[in-house]
Design an enzyme around this catalytic site. Sequence first.
Site, mmCIF file in Angstrom:
data_model
loop_
_atom_site.group_PDB
_atom_site.id
_atom_site.type_symbol
_atom_site.label_atom_id
_atom_site.label_comp_id
_atom_site.label_asym_id
_atom_site.label_seq_id
_atom_site.Cartn_x
_atom_site.Cartn_y
_atom_site.Cartn_z
ATOM 1 N N CYS A 1 1.069 -1.396 0.222
ATOM 2 C CA CYS A 1 0.130 0.047 -0.190
ATOM 3 C C CYS A 1 0.199 1.013 0.046
ATOM 4 O O CYS A 1 0.609 2.099 -0.598
ATOM 5 C CB CYS A 1 -0.743 0.724 1.287
ATOM 6 S SG CYS A 1 -0.088 0.127 2.413
ATOM 7 N N ASP B 1 2.101 2.607 2.684
ATOM 8 C CA ASP B 1 2.330 3.007 3.572
ATOM 9 C C ASP B 1 3.376 3.117 4.663
ATOM 10 O O ASP B 1 4.089 2.365 4.751
ATOM 11 C CB ASP B 1 0.914 3.065 4.616
ATOM 12 C CG ASP B 1 -0.665 3.935 4.252
ATOM 13 O OD1 ASP B 1 -0.553 3.602 3.292
ATOM 14 O OD2 ASP B 1 -1.855 2.607 4.332
ATOM 15 N N CYS C 1 -2.690 4.505 5.880
ATOM 16 C CA CYS C 1 -4.877 4.488 6.075
ATOM 17 C C CYS C 1 -5.741 4.946 7.564
ATOM 18 O O CYS C 1 -4.335 4.665 8.876
ATOM 19 C CB CYS C 1 -5.178 3.385 6.034
ATOM 20 S SG CYS C 1 -5.167 2.185 6.732
ATOM 21 N N CYS D 1 -2.722 -3.558 8.329
ATOM 22 C CA CYS D 1 -1.985 -2.190 8.712
ATOM 23 C C CYS D 1 -1.729 -2.600 10.588
ATOM 24 O O CYS D 1 -1.105 -1.378 10.456
ATOM 25 C CB CYS D 1 -3.453 -1.115 9.137
ATOM 26 S SG CYS D 1 -4.466 -1.048 7.089
HETATM 27 FE FE1 FES Z 1 -2.041 0.275 4.360
HETATM 28 FE FE2 FES Z 1 -3.497 0.652 5.354
HETATM 29 S S1 FES Z 1 -3.322 0.302 3.989
HETATM 30 S S2 FES Z 1 -1.407 0.090 6.454
#
Ligand code: FES
Length: 131
Positions: A33, A35, A58, A102
């Site tokens: 993702c 992140d 997110c 996450c």
């Molecule tokens: Fe990647 Fe939540 S979508 S940490």
Amino acid sequence: MYSQKVMEHFQNPQNMGEIENADGVGEVGNPQCGDMMRITIKVDGDKITDVKWKTLGCGAAIATSSVMTGLAMGKTLDEAMALSRDSIADALDGLPAAKMHCSNLATDGLRAAIEDYMKKHPEAKIRGRDG
Ligand code: FES
């Protein structure tokens, strides 16, 4: 889709920010993702006395980081190392399956910060991961 607890932590995140002169720093990212998370910790003896986090992530990453700090605070390094993504999800009354990764980010970041502390303090001992 999200529990009440997730929404509470998302709307009112705890311990956001960065500890100055942290004893340990962990930076992790999720390649899927994109992140990222940065965790800083303060350690006294074998106990975590402060934890803060910053994330480019997110809403679930925000909620899981927030609840992770509450779980890690006051724990020994051993106990904090043993926190798993399930401990985090349980403390949030569950997470949607697609969002479990996450909570990995929060525990991986915490472990990276503890490992950083251990590198700087080789005299400190932990039993290792079990979660
Ligand atoms: Fe990647 Fe939540 S979508 S940490």
